[in-house]
Design a protein around this motif. Structure first.
Motif, mmCIF file in Angstrom:
data_model
loop_
_atom_site.group_PDB
_atom_site.id
_atom_site.type_symbol
_atom_site.label_atom_id
_atom_site.label_comp_id
_atom_site.label_asym_id
_atom_site.label_seq_id
_atom_site.Cartn_x
_atom_site.Cartn_y
_atom_site.Cartn_z
ATOM 1 N N ASN A 181 -2.469 9.682 2.202
ATOM 2 C CA ASN A 181 -1.467 10.720 1.951
ATOM 3 C C ASN A 181 -0.950 11.336 3.249
ATOM 4 N N LYS A 182 -1.802 11.357 4.278
ATOM 5 C CA LYS A 182 -1.393 11.926 5.565
ATOM 6 C C LYS A 182 -0.249 11.129 6.190
ATOM 7 N N LYS A 236 5.773 4.044 15.153
ATOM 8 C CA LYS A 236 5.368 3.766 13.775
ATOM 9 C C LYS A 236 4.013 3.075 13.715
ATOM 10 N N GLU A 237 3.644 2.332 14.747
ATOM 11 C CA GLU A 237 2.362 1.641 14.705
ATOM 12 C C GLU A 237 1.202 2.626 14.762
ATOM 13 N N ASP A 238 1.200 3.514 15.776
ATOM 14 C CA ASP A 238 0.101 4.476 15.901
ATOM 15 C C ASP A 238 0.144 5.549 14.828
ATOM 16 N N ASP A 239 1.340 5.940 14.402
ATOM 17 C CA ASP A 239 1.474 7.027 13.432
ATOM 18 C C ASP A 239 1.325 6.561 11.985
ATOM 19 N N CYS A 240 1.652 5.297 11.717
ATOM 20 C CA CYS A 240 1.645 4.808 10.328
ATOM 21 C C CYS A 240 0.720 3.610 10.121
ATOM 22 N N TYR A 241 0.963 2.528 10.864
ATOM 23 C CA TYR A 241 0.217 1.302 10.619
ATOM 24 C C TYR A 241 -1.291 1.476 10.829
ATOM 25 N N VAL A 242 -1.675 2.017 11.988
ATOM 26 C CA VAL A 242 -3.098 2.109 12.341
ATOM 27 C C VAL A 242 -3.870 2.998 11.365
ATOM 28 N N PRO A 243 -3.398 4.222 11.064
ATOM 29 C CA PRO A 243 -4.179 5.043 10.121
ATOM 30 C C PRO A 243 -4.263 4.450 8.713
ATOM 31 N N VAL A 244 -3.204 3.797 8.238
ATOM 32 C CA VAL A 244 -3.241 3.182 6.908
ATOM 33 C C VAL A 244 -4.220 2.010 6.903
ATOM 34 N N LEU A 245 -4.191 1.189 7.937
ATOM 35 C CA LEU A 245 -5.126 0.064 8.000
ATOM 36 C C LEU A 245 -6.566 0.544 8.134
ATOM 37 N N ASN A 246 -6.791 1.603 8.914
ATOM 38 C CA ASN A 246 -8.146 2.153 9.026
ATOM 39 C C ASN A 246 -8.644 2.650 7.669
ATOM 40 N N ALA A 247 -7.763 3.327 6.919
ATOM 41 C CA ALA A 247 -8.145 3.807 5.588
ATOM 42 C C ALA A 247 -8.421 2.635 4.648
ATOM 43 N N PHE A 248 -7.606 1.593 4.743
ATOM 44 C CA PHE A 248 -7.785 0.411 3.901
ATOM 45 C C PHE A 248 -9.115 -0.269 4.209
ATOM 46 N N MET A 249 -9.416 -0.471 5.490
ATOM 47 C CA MET A 249 -10.664 -1.150 5.858
ATOM 48 C C MET A 249 -11.879 -0.328 5.450
ATOM 49 N N LEU A 272 0.848 -1.176 0.000
ATOM 50 C CA LEU A 272 0.000 0.000 0.000
ATOM 51 C C LEU A 272 0.891 1.235 0.000
ATOM 52 N N SER A 273 0.494 2.257 -0.754
ATOM 53 C CA SER A 273 1.200 3.538 -0.738
ATOM 54 C C SER A 273 0.269 4.601 -1.292
ATOM 55 N N ASP A 274 0.736 5.852 -1.298
ATOM 56 C CA ASP A 274 -0.069 6.940 -1.839
ATOM 57 C C ASP A 274 -0.144 6.871 -3.360
ATOM 58 N N GLN A 275 0.683 6.044 -3.982
ATOM 59 C CA GLN A 275 0.708 5.932 -5.440
ATOM 60 C C GLN A 275 0.168 4.596 -5.943
ATOM 61 N N ILE A 276 -0.304 3.758 -5.048
ATOM 62 C CA ILE A 276 -0.841 2.447 -5.430
ATOM 63 C C ILE A 276 -2.355 2.446 -5.246
ATOM 64 N N ASP A 277 -3.074 2.186 -6.312
ATOM 65 C CA ASP A 277 -4.527 2.078 -6.274
ATOM 66 C C ASP A 277 -4.866 0.596 -6.078
ATOM 67 N N PHE A 278 -4.962 0.176 -4.825
ATOM 68 C CA PHE A 278 -5.174 -1.250 -4.569
ATOM 69 C C PHE A 278 -6.524 -1.709 -5.109
ATOM 70 N N GLY A 279 -7.524 -0.827 -5.125
ATOM 71 C CA GLY A 279 -8.828 -1.209 -5.656
ATOM 72 C C GLY A 279 -8.747 -1.581 -7.125
ATOM 73 N N LYS A 280 -8.016 -0.789 -7.901
ATOM 74 C CA LYS A 280 -7.855 -1.074 -9.325
ATOM 75 C C LYS A 280 -7.013 -2.314 -9.540
ATOM 76 N N ASP A 281 -5.909 -2.445 -8.762
ATOM 77 C CA ASP A 281 -5.008 -3.587 -8.933
ATOM 78 C C ASP A 281 -5.649 -4.894 -8.480
ATOM 79 N N PRO A 303 4.518 12.455 4.321
ATOM 80 C CA PRO A 303 5.617 12.770 5.252
ATOM 81 C C PRO A 303 6.743 11.739 5.212
ATOM 82 N N LEU A 304 6.402 10.465 4.994
ATOM 83 C CA LEU A 304 7.443 9.438 4.887
ATOM 84 C C LEU A 304 8.292 9.665 3.635
ATOM 85 N N ARG A 305 7.634 10.030 2.541
ATOM 86 C CA ARG A 305 8.361 10.290 1.299
ATOM 87 C C ARG A 305 9.315 11.482 1.478
ATOM 88 N N LYS A 306 8.808 12.531 2.133
ATOM 89 C CA LYS A 306 9.640 13.713 2.369
ATOM 90 C C LYS A 306 10.840 13.368 3.233
#
Length: 349
Positions: A151-152, A179-192, A127-136, A156-159
C-alpha cells in the motif's frame, strides 16, 4: 511491456498455422475438422494477412512441430472416432489453462498445445494493493503485513493517477524521479517476504503450487517457433501424466516422462545488479526469473511480471526440429483462402 498489436496478430496467425497443419496431417486417414468459432476466424484472418513469405515460414514452423508431436502422440492418428481441432479463448488462460490449440474427441479425450512465436514467457501476472496474489496463485491469502507494505507504493500511485484524470493530463511513469527504488524494489521486497512466509506456513506446498500456477493446470505440448534460427522447439509439459498414451497396441516412438515437481525453495532474491528482477530457485532443477515493470507509459496502481523459466528439470522432454522447404514437405498445403478445411460449429462446453 504489454503485447503489441503486431505481437498479438503474429501469435494468432501461428495458432492458426498449427491448427491447419494438424488438419492437413491427419485429414486423409482421420475424420477431422476445424471448429468454427470467433477465435478461429480471428486467427484465420491474422494468418491470411501475412505476406506469402511469412505464411510459408509459419507453415514450416508448424509442420516441424507436428513431425515431433506425431511421434509422441499415437492417439492423434486414431481412425475410429472423429477429431475436432479448436482454438481456445484468451479467457481460458486467465483461468489457468494456457493451451491455445486443442484436439478433441468427445468429452473424454483431448490433447492441447501452447503456441509461441519467437518467445518463451510463461505468465504475465500483476501485483497491486487490490490483488491477493497468494489467493490467486496458491489458494492461500496474503497477510495483512504484505498489503500494508505494498500500500505504501500503490496508494500514492492511485492518488496520482486519479488526480491526473481530473486535470485531463495522464500522469506518466517518466515523471517519477526513480521508479525502480521508489516502486519496483519495495514491491519486490514485499513479494519475496510474503512468498517466504507462505512457504514457512505451508512447507513443501508452495514451490509446486507456484510452478503449477506458472505452467497451467493441464498437461500440454509447448510449441516454440524460432524464426531467426529456423527451427521449432517442443517442450512436453507432462505434470499429470496424461500425455504420450498408447493407442491400443500402438505406442509412441519416444517416451515422455512425468515432470518432477519442486518441494522446496533454495533461494529467493534479486538478480545481481538488478532492481527489477528476482530469481526463485527450487529443487528438481527449477529456476524462475521474474521481472517487474510498468505495463503502460501511463501511471497505474499496479505492476506486471514478465516470468521466464531459466532452468527446468531434465524430466521435461525438449526436442528441436529444423524446418525444411515446403516443397519437400510430406504433404501439400492449400493456402488459398477459398479452399479451406471443413469447419464445424463449435459446441458449447
Amino acid at each position: 511491456m504489454e503485447k503489441s498489436g503486431k505481437q498479438t496478430e503474429t501469435g494468432k496467425a501461428f495458432e492458426f498455422a498449427c491448427a491447419y497443419v494438424l488438419y492437413k496431417k491427419y485429414h486423409n486417414t482421420v475424420e477431422v475438422s476445424l471448429s468454427e468459432s470467433p477465435q478461429m476466424t480471428t486467427a484465420n484472418r491474422a494468418f491470411y494477412n501475412l505476406m506469402q513469405e511469412e505464411k510459408n515460414r509459419y507453415l514450416q514452423g508448424a509442420e516441424a512441430a507436428i513431425r515431433i508431436i506425431d511421434r509422441l502422440e499415437p492417439q492423434l492418428a486414431n481412425e475410429t472416432s472423429p477429431m475436432t481441432i479448436a482454438l481456445q479463448t484468451d479467457k481460458q488462460g486467465q483461468k489457468g489453462d494456457v493451451r491455445d490449440v486443442l484436439c478433441l474427441r468427445g468429452k473424454d479425450w483431448e490433447i492441447g498445445f501452447s503456441c509461441k512465436h519467437n518467445h518463451e514467457a510463461v505468465k504475465h501476472s500483476r501485483l497491486s494493493d487490490q490483488i491477493d496474489f497468494g489467493k490467486d496463485w496458491f489458494g492461500i491469502s496474503c497477510s495483512d503485513e504484505y498489503f500494508a507494505d505494498v500500500n505504501k507504493v500503490f496508494l500514492p500511485l492511485r492518488k496520482r493517477r486519479d488526480e491526473s484524470k481530473l486535470d485531463g493530463l495522464p500522469a506518466l511513469w517518466t515523471e517519477l524521479n526513480d521508479k525502480e527504488d521508489d516502486c519496483y524494489v519495495p514491491v519486490l521486497n514485499a513479494f519475496m517476504k510474503e512468498l517466504k512466509r507462505l512457504d514457512a506456513d505451508h512447507p513443501r506446498e508452495i514451490p509446486e503450487r507456484l510452478i503449477r500456477y506458472l505452467m497451467g493446470v493441464n498437461d500440454f505440448y509447448k510449441i516454440i517457433m524460432n524464426d531467426q534460427r529456423g527451427y521449432t522447439q517442443i517442450e512436453s509439459i507432462n505434470m499429470n501424466g496424461t500425455l504420450n498414451r498408447p493407442d491400443g497396441k500402438r505406442k509412441a516412438l519416444v517416451d515422455v516422462p512425468v515432470i518432477k515437481m519442486p518441494t522446496k525453495f533454495y533461494e529467493i532474491g534479486f538478480k545481481d545488479n538488478s532492481k527489477n528482477t528476482i530469481f526463485v530457485v527450487c529443487d528438481q532443477g527449477w529456476n524462475v526469473s521474474m521481472r517487474i515493470h510498468n505495463a503502460s507509459s501511463r501511471i497505474e496502481p499496479s505492476l506486471k511480471f514478465d516470468v521466464q523459466l531459466v532452468a527446468m528439470p531434465s524430466s521435461i522432454l525438449t526436442q528441436i526440429e529444423p524446418w525444411r522447404p515446403l516443397i519437400n514437405s510430406t504433404f501439400n498445403y492449400d493456402i488459398d483462402q477459398t479452399n479451406m478445411p471443413k469447419m464445424v460449429a463449435e459446441k458449447p462446453v
